[in-house]
Structures are given as C-alpha cells and as structure tokens.
Write an enzyme that holds these catalytic residues in place. Structure first.
Site, short mmCIF file in Angstrom:
data_model
loop_
_atom_site.label_atom_id
_atom_site.label_comp_id
_atom_site.label_asym_id
_atom_site.label_seq_id
_atom_site.Cartn_x
_atom_site.Cartn_y
_atom_site.Cartn_z
CE1 TYR A 89 4.30 0.19 2.82
CE2 TYR A 89 5.43 0.68 0.46
CZ TYR A 89 5.08 -0.37 1.58
OH TYR A 89 4.07 -1.23 0.79
CB SER B 236 6.94 8.17 7.10
OG SER B 236 6.64 8.21 5.43
CD GLN B 237 6.08 1.41 8.20
OE1 GLN B 237 5.17 0.87 7.03
NE2 GLN B 237 6.42 0.82 8.51
CG ASP C 221 4.39 14.97 2.90
OD1 ASP C 221 4.72 14.31 1.98
OD2 ASP C 221 4.69 14.40 4.23
CG HIS D 9 7.51 11.81 3.37
ND1 HIS D 9 6.30 11.97 4.03
CD2 HIS D 9 7.84 10.54 3.56
CE1 HIS D 9 6.02 10.80 4.56
NE2 HIS D 9 7.28 10.23 4.29
#
Lengths: 308, 282
Positions: free
Chosen positions: A86, A169-170, A256, A285
């Site tokens: 992100y 993640s993203q 996370d 994360h």
C-alpha cells in the site's frame, strides 16, 4: 483470546460481481496496450537488463513499471508480476531476474510514476470514492495489475504458460484478484499477508493503518456505512478467492496487526484451487520474512521452472 | 569542509528561517483519546515540509515521540496506540508525499540525489527537515521536555545528535550505517541505488566522502540519551554500539510481532506509560 483460524469473516457476494469485473476488463480491452520499453543501462547489471515500461490501462491511463530480464540466459523465460504494498513504491525487481525470471514490477495508478491523472494520496487510496463501486479508486488500480499480465503476454521472450504473481499485503490481495480475473493465464500465485480481504471486518480487528482509514472515514461519514460495505464487496479478496484456479501459496503472521490473520484464514478457506498455507506465530505483517522468502522462491520455482 | 562546519552550516541555515507552523485539526482522526492535526513547517531552503501531529486528551504535559521518516514516498499516520500515550509528531521530509509540492523524490533515486558533493546531497536538507521537526516538537506547551523520544533510522540518530534534550532514542533499520559495505551484499534496493550510481560512472571516493558526513558512527558520540539499537547482527553493529555513550541492543528476532512489542515496551517503560501491542488482544 482471539481464535483467528476459526473466526467467522463473511462478505456478501454482489449479484453482479462477475458482470462488473467483466465490464471493467472489456473496457480495458478497448484501449490499445501500447507498451513502450526503454532500456536503462544505468540500472542494468552484468546479470540483468532493466527497462522502464509504460502501457495503457483502464480509462486510457498510462501506467508505469520496471521490467527486468536475465542477461545471458536463453529465452523464453518464466515471468512474474510483482505487486507493491500500500505505501510502497515498486522496486526494480533485479533479484527475480537473477533467478531466471522476466519480472514486471507494476506501479498501479496513484503510485509515484503513475500518478499524473489519478493521485488520491496516502492516506486516501483506500477510501477514494468508497461509496460507489463504479468509481472507487481501486477499480482502475486492480485492472492496472491485470493489464500488466497482458504486457507479459505481449513479450516474445516470455513463456505465456509460465506467468506467476507475487506480492505481500496489498500485493498479496491483488495477486488473488488478478489470478481470479485471468484464470486462463496465471500459473501460480504467492500471496503474503493479503490485504483487501474481509475489508469491513478487518477495521474491527485492528487500529493499524491502512484499515484505520476506513474507521476514520466512517467516523466522519457514519451514514455511509452501508454504501461503503456495498462498494468494497466488489473488491474483497474473499469474493475473488473462489475464482482463483492457479496454485496459490498463502503465508500469514499470526500477530499481524495490519492485515488481521482472521482475514487471511478466511481467504484460505475460500480458495478452491490447489493451495498451501504457512503460518508464523509471533509474526506480524512481515508474515515470516525474511525466512519465508525461501518458501516463496521454492514455490514459484516449482510451478514456473526458471532456467528450464 | 570538515564535519563540524558542515553541520554547523545546516544549523545556521535553519536558525534564520522561521518555521511558521500552520496546524489544522483533523476531525475524523480525533477521538476521545487524542486530537490530531496536520502541520506545515518551513525548513531550510526554504522548503515547506509536512507532519502528522497528535496530542493526547487530558491534562498534560505528556511524553512525546518524534518519528523520523522512513526511506520511501509514504509514511503512515502515527498509530492510535502511540497517539493515546504520547504527543506524536511524524514528519514527512522534502520530496515525500504531502511534502512534494516543489520537489517529488524518485524511488529509486533519492538516496543518490546530489551525492557526488556533500553540499548538494539531498540528505543534507532532509536532516534539516528532521531537526526542524524536533525544534517544533520541543516547542509545544503540551510536551514534557524531560520525556521526548525520537524513533526511526539513521535520521533519528542524527536528529538526537544535533538537537540535545531527547530522553530516549530508538533505532532500527539503519540505512547509512556501513552503506558502502552493505551495498555489496545484494542487489536489493535502496542500497542498490549506490551500485547503480557507481556503475553510471560516479567516483567512489566522492560518494564515500559525502556519506561520511552522514555516518551514524561519527554522530554517535553526541547522542547522550539512552539509545536502543534494534540489531539482528550484533557484530555488524558493534562499531555503532560502542560509539554510542548509552546504548542498549535489542536482538531482533524477526518475529516482528515480538519485536514490535519489545520496542514499544522499552520506550513505554522509560517514559512511564503503559506498553501497548498493535495486535489487539481482547
């Protein structure tokens, strides 16, 4: 105590989910891809050739990427689209080409090199037009990654049967959406700590950004909750997951705070493809980094066979 | 130009540039726990930089935390856990998102921008931005000046070295430390930017000279505050740890949930606030 593995995370599937995305893909197809590659000797090495890449995506926007190929190895190459997080800018993916892949690190709209027209900022992207699924900022962003796959299909040095997706993640969330939208093409997906899964549940489980942006939005616009829920259902990894056909590797940190593990387990349950799940206690994360990258590299090599 | 005069010149430039801070409240980010603001400040140049500020609710003064920017275009808004316990100021340096009206940093590219001459190196201004942020934070009436910490990478160390008064320094993921050696370890960015720059014809001695002004070891002796260094290889970091007058080492486990909690607890314990995990445990 939380019980991430058994938590219920549900997302309503919009009745026109498939039609919505088919329309987006169809609109993309009306724009010539028009890829332009410019070799960058200053960034290239004795092992890797680096290119600046530009191509046309949804809405006619020009999108940037870094494209790298192995130097001195015979084509065709397996290929990877690497998808950024992100707040991250895509880095030049030399490390993947050193392993034998053609690699495309995409900068979807809003990232620095693709933000001439669309630039919602950070914070901002997650809630940009979040009350309208047709104009939600992520619509073009998702499709930009799909178009990156089309760029690889256009490259003569790429083996079209060996295209994979990698990100965390993203990047993990969009790996799943891209694989779902191009099930005919994608050979495998490695998705870490996937974001944009259980989008309305996640902000109830964490106070960390970026999901905190939704909490802030709803604090300012409490009457919009239903419209927000309706919009993000079109973008939720839980709705894409059953449409993924490629073998998929998921890895999660069990502590996370950014992408709650409850949402990662829910994605894993929703996947109907061949799948692997690796979970890492006491990890947040980073989801097992740096050691997990060995698992990722082995998974991708098993399916994409670099150096073959 | 020698080390001291190089940095004294930065201080002199800042001294004649008023910060002219403008604060605007952010309603959607303000809660019963804290009030949030955006902040714009003038740094050297002059250049307007940006920051996220939050102040806990209730009677102050409060401990404070300066978060120096990471290497990248975006820094997250400070976490609600920190906003509830500290006056938090997270600064975006020149070129980062929200501080990019006249200069947008490139990635890759920022690390080597102007690096062939110490006077033109972009990080000279970036450090000035962090020093300006420190001055702003120390100047807030809500801040307990005896409990001000700085957290981040080399920029946090340099800030603590150049601005006395910090009560704690928390360091992780250093960028400049032994950079010319570390760049040879892999082709990963951002240090690969140094390799790219040298391949393009830069003179290594010039790059080394510039980087020497930013070498954390050279600044370390000026950091009087207790300093926690998060390190996964204590041998690699030994020169820095030895150079810091009051250092502690946190052995990074790469179990980042554990690491995050430990780093949080170290500062909380020093400043008398409760430790908080970002992973919500009901």
């Amino acid at each position: 105590m939380r019980d991430p593995e058994n938590a219920v995370v549900e997302v309503e599937l919009p009745a026109d989910f498939d039609e919505f995305w088919a329309a987006g893909l169809a609109e993309c197809a009306t724009y010539p891809l028009d890829p332009v590659l410019t070799e960058l000797p200053a960034l290239s090495t004795d092992k890797v050739i680096v290119y600046d890449l530009r191509y046309t995506s949804y809405g006619g926007l020009r999108i940037a990427g870094w494209y790298t190929v192995p130097r001195g190895l015979p084509a065709p190459y397996p290929a990877l689209v690497t998808i950024p997080g992100y707040i991250s800018e895509p880095t030049v993916p030399k490390e993947w080409s050193e392993l034998g892949y053609a690699a495309l690190a995409v900068a979807p709209r809003g990232k620095l090199r693709s933000n001439d027209v669309f630039n919602p900022g950070y914070p901002g992207l997650l809630t940009h037009n979040i009350v309208d699924h047709h104009t939600y900022g992520y619509r073009g962003f998702y499709l930009d990654v799909v178009r990156a796959v089309d760029v690889l299909l256009d490259r003569p040095e790429v083996d079209a049967e060996r295209i994979g997706l990698q990100g965390s993640s993203q990047g993990g969330g969009l790996g799943l959406s891209t694989a779902a939208l191009r099930p005919d093409v994608i050979a495998c997906v490695a998705a870490g700590a996937p974001y944009l899964c259980g989008i309305m549940t996640a902000p109830t489980l964490t106070r960390s950004y970026p999901y905190e942006e939704i909490n802030e939005y709803l604090r300012a616009h409490p009457k919009d909750a239903d419209r927000v829920r309706e919009t993000v259902a079109y973008y939720d990894g839980l709705n894409f997951a059953p449409r993924v056909q490629a073998p998929t590797l998921l890895y999660l940190g069990l502590e996370d705070d950014v992408c709650p593990p409850e949402t990662g387990f829910a994605v894993h349950r929703a996947l109907r493809c061949e799948k692997q799940l690796h979970t890492f206690p006491h990890c947040a994360h980073h989801a097992g980094l740096p050691d997990v990258m060995r698992i990722v590299e082995d998974f991708l090599a098993d399916h994409l066979k670099p150096g073959r | 130009m020698d080390f001291e005069s190089y940095w004294a010149a930065v201080d002199d430039e800042l001294a004649v540039v008023p910060a002219r801070a403008v604060l605007e409240s952010v309603a959607e980010r303000s809660t019963a726990e804290s009030v949030s603001y955006t902040v714009r400040l003038t740094s050297s140049g002059p250049y307007r930089v940006f920051g996220h500020l939050s102040i806990p609710s209730g009677p102050g003064p409060f401990p404070a935390l300066l978060m120096t920017p990471r290497y990248g275009s975006v820094n997250h808004v400070p976490h609600p856990n920190d906003r509830s316990r500290y006056v938090v100021f997270g600064v975006m340096h020149r070129g980062q998102r929200l501080a990019d009206e006249s200069f947008a940093a490139a990635y890759p590219g920022l690390l080597t921008l102007g690096i062939d001459e110490p006077a033109s190196y972009i990080y000279r201004g970036i450090v000035a931005d962090c020093l300006r942020a420190a001055e702003f934070l120390f100047g807030l009436a809500e801040v307990d000046p005896a409990r001000v910490a700085v957290s981040g990478d080399d920029l946090a160390l340099l800030t603590a070295a150049r601005r006395p008064g910090f009560g704690a320094v928390r360091l992780s993921e250093l960028l400049f430390y032994r950079a010319m050696e570390a760049r040879l370890r892999s082709s990963l960015y951002p240090l690969e930017e140094l390799n790219d720059h040298l391949r393009a014809g830069a003179v290594e001695e010039q790059v080394l000279k510039t980087l020497s002004f930013f070498d954390p070891v050279r600044h370390a002796s000026a950091v009087s505050a207790p300093t926690l260094v998060a390190a996964d290889d204590a041998d690699w970091f030994a020169p820095l740890i030895e150079a810091l007058p009051a250092s502690e080492v946190y052995q990074v486990t790469h179990l980042d949930g554990t690491d995050n909690d430990a780093l949080d607890a170290w500062l909380a314990d020093r400043f008398g606030v409760p430790p908080m995990s970002r992973f919500v445990r009901p």
